[in-house]
Scaffold this motif. Sequence first.
Motif, PDB file in Angstrom:
ATOM      1  N   UNK A 373      45.072  17.146  13.743  1.00  0.00           N
ATOM      2  CA  UNK A 373      45.681  18.369  14.282  1.00  0.00           C
ATOM      3  C   UNK A 373      44.996  18.794  15.586  1.00  0.00           C
ATOM      4  N   UNK A 374      43.657  18.805  15.586  1.00  0.00           N
ATOM      5  CA  UNK A 374      42.917  19.232  16.769  1.00  0.00           C
ATOM      6  C   UNK A 374      43.075  18.240  17.925  1.00  0.00           C
ATOM      7  N   UNK A 375      43.147  16.952  17.596  1.00  0.00           N
ATOM      8  CA  UNK A 375      43.324  15.943  18.647  1.00  0.00           C
ATOM      9  C   UNK A 375      44.684  16.095  19.330  1.00  0.00           C
ATOM     10  N   UNK A 376      45.723  16.332  18.531  1.00  0.00           N
ATOM     11  CA  UNK A 376      47.060  16.565  19.100  1.00  0.00           C
ATOM     12  C   UNK A 376      47.054  17.837  19.948  1.00  0.00           C
ATOM     13  N   UNK A 377      46.369  18.867  19.427  1.00  0.00           N
ATOM     14  CA  UNK A 377      46.250  20.119  20.192  1.00  0.00           C
ATOM     15  C   UNK A 377      45.539  19.859  21.514  1.00  0.00           C
ATOM     16  N   UNK A 378      44.473  19.026  21.471  1.00  0.00           N
ATOM     17  CA  UNK A 378      43.755  18.677  22.696  1.00  0.00           C
ATOM     18  C   UNK A 378      44.644  17.953  23.686  1.00  0.00           C
ATOM     19  N   UNK A 379      45.511  17.079  23.179  1.00  0.00           N
ATOM     20  CA  UNK A 379      46.433  16.353  24.058  1.00  0.00           C
ATOM     21  C   UNK A 379      47.405  17.317  24.742  1.00  0.00           C
ATOM     22  N   UNK A 380      47.939  18.264  23.969  1.00  0.00           N
ATOM     23  CA  UNK A 380      48.855  19.263  24.546  1.00  0.00           C
ATOM     24  C   UNK A 380      48.155  20.116  25.595  1.00  0.00           C
ATOM     25  N   UNK A 381      46.923  20.515  25.275  1.00  0.00           N
ATOM     26  CA  UNK A 381      46.157  21.298  26.245  1.00  0.00           C
ATOM     27  C   UNK A 381      45.901  20.477  27.501  1.00  0.00           C
ATOM     28  N   UNK A 382      45.591  19.187  27.311  1.00  0.00           N
ATOM     29  CA  UNK A 382      45.334  18.304  28.451  1.00  0.00           C
ATOM     30  C   UNK A 382      46.537  18.175  29.365  1.00  0.00           C
ATOM     31  N   UNK A 383      47.729  18.059  28.768  1.00  0.00           N
ATOM     32  CA  UNK A 383      48.950  17.949  29.568  1.00  0.00           C
ATOM     33  C   UNK A 383      49.169  19.227  30.375  1.00  0.00           C
ATOM     34  N   UNK A 384      49.024  20.373  29.718  1.00  0.00           N
ATOM     35  CA  UNK A 384      49.246  21.651  30.418  1.00  0.00           C
ATOM     36  C   UNK A 384      48.239  21.850  31.544  1.00  0.00           C
ATOM     37  N   UNK A 385      46.951  21.575  31.224  1.00  0.00           N
ATOM     38  CA  UNK A 385      45.925  21.729  32.252  1.00  0.00           C
ATOM     39  C   UNK A 385      46.050  20.645  33.315  1.00  0.00           C
ATOM     40  N   UNK A 414      40.239  15.796  27.498  1.00  0.00           N
ATOM     41  CA  UNK A 414      40.506  16.842  26.511  1.00  0.00           C
ATOM     42  C   UNK A 414      40.804  16.246  25.132  1.00  0.00           C
ATOM     43  N   UNK A 415      41.438  15.080  25.113  1.00  0.00           N
ATOM     44  CA  UNK A 415      41.670  14.390  23.828  1.00  0.00           C
ATOM     45  C   UNK A 415      40.326  13.975  23.220  1.00  0.00           C
ATOM     46  N   UNK A 416      39.453  13.383  24.041  1.00  0.00           N
ATOM     47  CA  UNK A 416      38.117  12.986  23.563  1.00  0.00           C
ATOM     48  C   UNK A 416      37.341  14.205  23.072  1.00  0.00           C
ATOM     49  N   UNK A 417      37.416  15.290  23.847  1.00  0.00           N
ATOM     50  CA  UNK A 417      36.673  16.500  23.504  1.00  0.00           C
ATOM     51  C   UNK A 417      37.171  17.116  22.201  1.00  0.00           C
ATOM     52  N   UNK A 418      38.473  17.204  22.026  1.00  0.00           N
ATOM     53  CA  UNK A 418      39.037  17.785  20.802  1.00  0.00           C
ATOM     54  C   UNK A 418      38.701  16.919  19.590  1.00  0.00           C
ATOM     55  N   UNK A 419      38.759  15.596  19.777  1.00  0.00           N
ATOM     56  CA  UNK A 419      38.424  14.667  18.681  1.00  0.00           C
ATOM     57  C   UNK A 419      36.946  14.809  18.296  1.00  0.00           C
ATOM     58  N   UNK A 420      36.078  14.836  19.303  1.00  0.00           N
ATOM     59  CA  UNK A 420      34.642  14.964  19.040  1.00  0.00           C
ATOM     60  C   UNK A 420      34.312  16.328  18.445  1.00  0.00           C
ATOM     61  N   UNK A 421      34.894  17.376  19.030  1.00  0.00           N
ATOM     62  CA  UNK A 421      34.605  18.740  18.572  1.00  0.00           C
ATOM     63  C   UNK A 421      35.016  18.993  17.148  1.00  0.00           C
ATOM     64  N   UNK A 422      36.111  18.385  16.713  1.00  0.00           N
ATOM     65  CA  UNK A 422      36.583  18.601  15.340  1.00  0.00           C
ATOM     66  C   UNK A 422      35.993  17.587  14.362  1.00  0.00           C
ATOM     67  N   UNK A 423      35.698  16.380  14.848  1.00  0.00           N
ATOM     68  CA  UNK A 423      35.225  15.328  13.947  1.00  0.00           C
ATOM     69  C   UNK A 423      33.739  15.375  13.648  1.00  0.00           C
ATOM     70  N   UNK A 424      32.909  15.714  14.648  1.00  0.00           N
ATOM     71  CA  UNK A 424      31.465  15.692  14.444  1.00  0.00           C
ATOM     72  C   UNK A 424      30.975  16.698  13.395  1.00  0.00           C
ATOM     73  N   UNK A 425      31.509  17.934  13.337  1.00  0.00           N
ATOM     74  CA  UNK A 425      31.056  18.841  12.270  1.00  0.00           C
ATOM     75  C   UNK A 425      31.285  18.265  10.871  1.00  0.00           C
ATOM     76  N   UNK A 426      32.418  17.605  10.660  1.00  0.00           N
ATOM     77  CA  UNK A 426      32.668  16.972   9.353  1.00  0.00           C
ATOM     78  C   UNK A 426      31.674  15.845   9.101  1.00  0.00           C
ATOM     79  N   UNK A 427      31.404  15.049  10.145  1.00  0.00           N
ATOM     80  CA  UNK A 427      30.471  13.927  10.006  1.00  0.00           C
ATOM     81  C   UNK A 427      29.081  14.418   9.619  1.00  0.00           C
TER      82      UNK A 427
END
Length: 465
Positions: A373-385, A414-427
């Motif tokens: 979910x966060x990665x897709x959100x990051x992609x959308x944010x990346x497109x807009x920005x 932004x895709x990398x950032x959203x993936x890292x930001x959401x995935x690392x806390x779980x890891x």
Amino acid sequence: MTENPPSSTRRSNVSRQELVELVRSQLEALLQQENFQGAKALLVPVQPVDIAQAIEDLPKAMQAIAFRLLSKQEAIEVYEYLDSSVQQSLIAELRHQEVFDIIDKMSPDDRARLFDELPAKVVRRLLEQLSPDEREATALLLGYKEGTAGRIMTTEYLSVKEGLTISQAIERVRVFASAAETIYYLYVTDRERRLTGTLSFRDLVIAQPEQRLGEIMTCDVVFVHTDTDQEEVARVIQHYDLVAVPVVDTEQRLVGIVTVDDVLDVLEQETTEDIYTLGGLEAGGDRYFQTNILTAARKRVVWLFVLLIANTGTATVISSQEDVLKQVVALAAFIPLLIDAGGNVGAQSSTVVIRGLNLKEVGIKKALQIVTRETITGALLGVMLGVAVIIWAYFLEGSLPIAITVGMSLVAITIIAAFSGSGLPFLFGSLGLDPALMSAPFITTAVDVLGVFVYLMIARVILQI
């Protein structure tokens, strides 16, 4: 001419914080004038918690003087609201008998919290002076692990046997109410002191005098164990809208209660620690702005060193791609923009995930769903920005290839950032590490290093370098 205490009319026109500041300033002026009678009169209509804050904000030399102006009963109430550092300072300033009178009348949970902050030698001396009952209650709490229900509970509660009638229970309330932290709930126990039910004071009052407690009590009791984490205790009280929650031992025997006012202190403490951790600061019990400069620097330097070393990776990537930057120098101007934007997206993703983990709204089982979910959100944010950045970069450089390079790089970052930001806390959570503490530096490193690398690789392809 001395200043007069604030009138009730004036109080209605100011906020609570303004009132405390008004009391503090007037109190300080009266003490400077050595008008102790006027200072004493000033404090008479003020709530104990506000008196405590006003005393805390006084110069250190005046704190003990102001505290001595209070009556014995008022001093006990005010002392419980004071910050631990002020409590310790007053112990050093007051006479032994004054200290003993206050400590002996404190509630056991507040006393245990104070003893946590005092040197062991002082604690031993104070424990020896307590009455046997108070000494036993305090030693009981100090025996539990810090940060658990057993450590923050109070042993001052009202319990009744399930065989009593309503009239007998009400008589017991009359006799023992003054010694209890709260009488909103009564806790029903059997002969072995095991918790069997609860009833509210309202239920007690409206019931028939001859009825037995066992007939009207609630048998489905919400409780916690002595080793339950204090944050979990707070969530239980919040979830069930309780004023207090009973605490039982491993044999289901009632040993204390945790009240909502103690939970509010826990929530403030835990929230402060989380905020410090997210900011890369070492959490501590002392108030940050009351610590000396060297201590404040020590609390902040650890992760700054970690980030400093980690960011050498960014320098290494830039150095390895020096030929790209030499041919198109304009690319260097957009590096800060890209990694800062990526860092902001990563911080947003990690913040919502860490908060969700703390509130138990999300768990490891939902990790894949949340990260997707966060990665897709990051992609959308990346497109807009990215669209905005392409326009801006073209306006600055007048080169469409460079503008497209910057825009596409921002989408990827932004895709990398959203993936890292959401995935690392779980890891880190799955590895038993604190997600809030570990995520920030790793997210920063990942976004900086990978972001710059991706940017320069995209530049090679589009600009054909």
